[in-house]
Design a protein around this motif. Sequence first.
Motif, mmCIF file in Angstrom:
data_model
loop_
_atom_site.group_PDB
_atom_site.id
_atom_site.type_symbol
_atom_site.label_atom_id
_atom_site.label_comp_id
_atom_site.label_asym_id
_atom_site.label_seq_id
_atom_site.Cartn_x
_atom_site.Cartn_y
_atom_site.Cartn_z
ATOM 1 N N ILE A 1 7.183 9.183 4.896
ATOM 2 C CA ILE A 1 6.606 10.466 5.335
ATOM 3 C C ILE A 1 5.072 10.348 5.368
ATOM 4 N N GLY A 2 4.521 9.715 4.341
ATOM 5 C CA GLY A 2 3.066 9.522 4.295
ATOM 6 C C GLY A 2 2.567 8.704 5.465
ATOM 7 N N ALA A 3 3.260 7.607 5.745
ATOM 8 C CA ALA A 3 2.855 6.753 6.880
ATOM 9 C C ALA A 3 3.004 7.516 8.191
ATOM 10 N N SER B 1 -6.640 3.968 -0.985
ATOM 11 C CA SER B 1 -5.719 4.946 -1.587
ATOM 12 C C SER B 1 -6.396 6.294 -1.752
ATOM 13 N N LEU C 1 -6.742 14.569 5.486
ATOM 14 C CA LEU C 1 -6.924 16.013 5.287
ATOM 15 C C LEU C 1 -8.127 16.522 6.083
ATOM 16 N N ILE D 1 9.329 9.172 0.611
ATOM 17 C CA ILE D 1 7.994 9.790 0.584
ATOM 18 C C ILE D 1 6.935 8.878 1.211
ATOM 19 N N ALA D 2 7.091 7.558 1.018
ATOM 20 C CA ALA D 2 6.100 6.632 1.590
ATOM 21 C C ALA D 2 6.174 6.647 3.117
ATOM 22 N N LEU E 1 2.922 10.819 8.602
ATOM 23 C CA LEU E 1 1.900 11.875 8.711
ATOM 24 C C LEU E 1 0.543 11.287 9.079
ATOM 25 N N MET F 1 0.828 -1.210 0.000
ATOM 26 C CA MET F 1 0.000 0.000 0.000
ATOM 27 C C MET F 1 0.859 1.256 0.000
ATOM 28 N N LYS F 2 2.020 1.164 -0.608
ATOM 29 C CA LYS F 2 2.900 2.343 -0.617
ATOM 30 C C LYS F 2 2.254 3.495 -1.379
ATOM 31 N N ARG F 3 1.395 3.125 -2.362
ATOM 32 C CA ARG F 3 0.758 4.160 -3.157
ATOM 33 C C ARG F 3 -0.101 5.063 -2.252
ATOM 34 N N THR F 4 -0.858 4.453 -1.341
ATOM 35 C CA THR F 4 -1.701 5.210 -0.410
ATOM 36 C C THR F 4 -0.849 6.186 0.394
ATOM 37 N N GLU F 5 0.267 5.679 0.897
ATOM 38 C CA GLU F 5 1.120 6.520 1.737
ATOM 39 C C GLU F 5 1.732 7.666 0.944
ATOM 40 N N LYS F 6 2.089 7.384 -0.297
ATOM 41 C CA LYS F 6 2.670 8.453 -1.128
ATOM 42 C C LYS F 6 1.632 9.531 -1.425
ATOM 43 N N ILE F 7 0.409 9.083 -1.742
ATOM 44 C CA ILE F 7 -0.653 10.074 -2.029
ATOM 45 C C ILE F 7 -0.933 10.888 -0.765
ATOM 46 N N THR F 8 -0.982 10.198 0.384
ATOM 47 C CA THR F 8 -1.233 10.909 1.659
ATOM 48 C C THR F 8 -0.144 11.941 1.904
ATOM 49 N N ALA F 9 1.114 11.533 1.721
ATOM 50 C CA ALA F 9 2.221 12.465 1.952
ATOM 51 C C ALA F 9 2.094 13.671 1.029
ATOM 52 N N ALA F 10 1.810 13.423 -0.242
ATOM 53 C CA ALA F 10 1.724 14.527 -1.201
ATOM 54 C C ALA F 10 0.572 15.460 -0.835
ATOM 55 N N ALA F 11 -0.594 14.878 -0.532
ATOM 56 C CA ALA F 11 -1.770 15.703 -0.235
ATOM 57 C C ALA F 11 -1.568 16.515 1.042
ATOM 58 N N VAL F 12 -1.141 15.842 2.104
ATOM 59 C CA VAL F 12 -1.015 16.532 3.401
ATOM 60 C C VAL F 12 0.107 17.573 3.354
ATOM 61 N N MET F 13 1.233 17.212 2.753
ATOM 62 C CA MET F 13 2.346 18.176 2.721
ATOM 63 C C MET F 13 2.000 19.386 1.848
ATOM 64 N N PRO G 1 -6.060 9.587 2.176
ATOM 65 C CA PRO G 1 -5.638 11.000 2.118
ATOM 66 C C PRO G 1 -6.779 11.961 2.423
#
Lengths: 358, 457
Positions: free
Chosen positions: B177-179, B426, B434, B174-175, B181, A1-13, B430
């Motif tokens: 950081i996402g986890a 996915s 948010l 980046i992954a 956050l 699920m790395k895609r989810t985490e990447k999207i979350t990072a991009a959106a939140v940041m 996010p």
Amino acid sequence: MKRTEKITAAAVMTFIIAFSAVTLFGGRCEIPKTGKNVLLDGGFSEGIMNCTAENFPMKNKWRSVGAGLSSKVGEPIVNGVYIADDRLLSVGSASLEDMDSAAEFVNDFTENYGGAVYFAAIPTSTGIYGDTLPSYLLPVTEKQQADRLYEKLSADIRKIDAYTILKMLSDNYIYCRSDTRWTSYGAYCVYRTVIQKLGFIPVSYDKYTIRHVTDSYHGNLYSRTSYMESKPDILDIYEYDDGTLIEECSGIDRDGVRRRIIPYDESNSGYELYLGEPMPFVKIRTTVNNDKKLLVIGDKSADCFIPFLTKHYSEIALISAQCAEGDIEKYVAFDDYEQTLFLVGLDSVAEGILDNIK
Amino acid sequence: MTYSSLLFIYIFLPAALGAYCIVPKKLKNVALLLESMIFCGFMGLKMLLFIMLFCAANYIAALFIYSIRPKIRCIPMAAAILFDIVMLVSFRAEDFSYLHGFMRLSEGAFPWGISLFTLSAIGYLIDVYKGNIRADKNFVRFSLYIMMFPRIIMGPAVSYDIFAAALRKRRFNIAEIGAGLTLFIKGLAKKVILADQLYMLYSASMSGDFGSTSAAAAWLGVISYMFCLYFTLSGLSDMGAGLSRCFGYRFPSSFSYPIFSGRIRVFASRWHIQIIHWFRKYITRPLSSMTDDPLLSKLVFAGVWSLAGFWYGFSWGGVLWGGLMGIAIMTENKLRKFKLLRSNGIFYTIPVIMILSVFLALGDVSDAFRCLWTMVGGSGILADSMTAYLLRSYAVALIVAVYASTDLFRNTVTRVKNSRLGWTLSVLTPIAMLGLLCICTSLMAYSGYSEMMIIKL
């Protein structure tokens, strides 16, 4: 699920950086100046946090949403303000002992003063409409505070029971819904009693021409909550043309500079409509030909009350206990005034504003 | 500055992450230490100096312990531990505020996280003394162990070898950081949305004196305290763990849904896991290994729990809470042979935890007993209109708190993740993050930070 985490990072940041940029570069609040002691003790941290909150983009919208959410998830109390169905009410934690030092000050003043002293303790909107609050929020009511204050005042002081007058009229529009202070009508209702005690006949209600200056006034309680669903207030001007005019109205600001004041200046916003921005001392001279002079020691409640008095006195001096500090004799010679009226809000008494002056 | 402030989230965090991102790999630890110093500097330069001196003292002590003959190592170790304990007590115990006065600190000034980093330092000294680990010569790495800003407020208080391993296995991408956050926002929501509301409910329920408080209000106050304490501690802990992960370091979580445990023992093993583990590792086990007497072992067990309680509250109430927790665990172990207890553990675990939390909440033992007396109807009032009003007002907060205290949501997410609908996460994660960040921002928009803090650690 790395895609989810990447999207979350991009959106939140992206969200955080966008608001961060506007906070840093679009704000008006300056970073507080820091002295050595403040840096050492960390006091600057709170200043910077406040500054960030003040500069935060769309802060009022955020606050309004926050107020709505708080009242849905928990009690409808935001920043010390209770959001009732029809109005906002301040929630304080005054004690009866708070009244004692104020009484002591007024008693001392009376002892050293040659004229007559009158005292009107003005309740806030919470004092009149506080019955709607849960009991634990008001361990001491303003009625109890007023009773304690009057009990402690010396017998030489003539006490005016503003609380009972206002409570009896509580079904009327006597208090702002978004402010702790009274409306012009509330002030008029108390004026009728006060002016009789001072030895005059009040101007009857039907003689006034009432003008609505604004119907979108958001008061001090609104400022504390930014709760957009609260109803705005109407600010009125009471005009009575009996031939008397205000000859001169001036004040001394906090820097000691004398300034001209225009009463009922509609270009001023909110409560400043009545007597302009708060100043430690205001002096009003009228064309009333009776040589009667009145000294008023008041607070923010006095502003919309004073214009009613201008029909009776040739000179009125107002000392704002909120703004004045130290020795008030630098503004005025007490012996020039045969009557002194204390017109102070019970919230101000509890805050100890009379301790500011000597 | 706390994690739950606009200044931290919208200014400090992006700046710190940005700076950390651009520095070369070998300077990342130095960058993180500098950022941590800036973070601590927000408590005041005196506090920063104090923490730096604390680091230096422990760093030198550990090197000294490691360099001398094993037989005399206990002397510098005891001296260093005594120093750490004196520092901790000076700031946390009201009766021993000499250091506070000596440093001429303003009222309320407090080095956040002192309880945590003192335990970390003591554990490190003991491990070096026992020869479990080598004293680290790298001052930057050791200082990070004590004052790394994602850890300083609420840990987790992991041992030095785990910390050093986490530093070595840094995965900054980046992954991660996402986890990180996601975890940070989850913790932020626990603190700002739930803990703050429950703190207000606790304050309102306990606002009167116990003589005039109804039994229902007292129960409501105790329940809201326990939930508030849990969401404050686990929220801060999640925020810390999430921030660590943003910077590439993975640390274990400190709480594992303890409130609705089926046994008191399970509650204890899920509550503040690293802290309880610390007391077990550094105090219970060494002391228990010194005796074969079962009674003495039990005394040690209860005594160490008392010490943990004291660490939480720095009050007699805290001591009693800990001691009674220890006794409750031992009693439960004895009584587990009864089938009734085995199958209905949740029905006694929750009341026992709630009742014992009275001691932790009030600190003063006589107040705690007065509160307990009120809870059984001693005030003569079983329920009143105020309780009904508070229940009505905080119903949403209480329901959400109960739900969030269970693992139902986590299990649902896991099930969805493993199903054909896994892709929806996915999109939803996010948006949910948010949304939660926006809610927390709006709730912090007045003062710029979340003010209520039920416990200072």
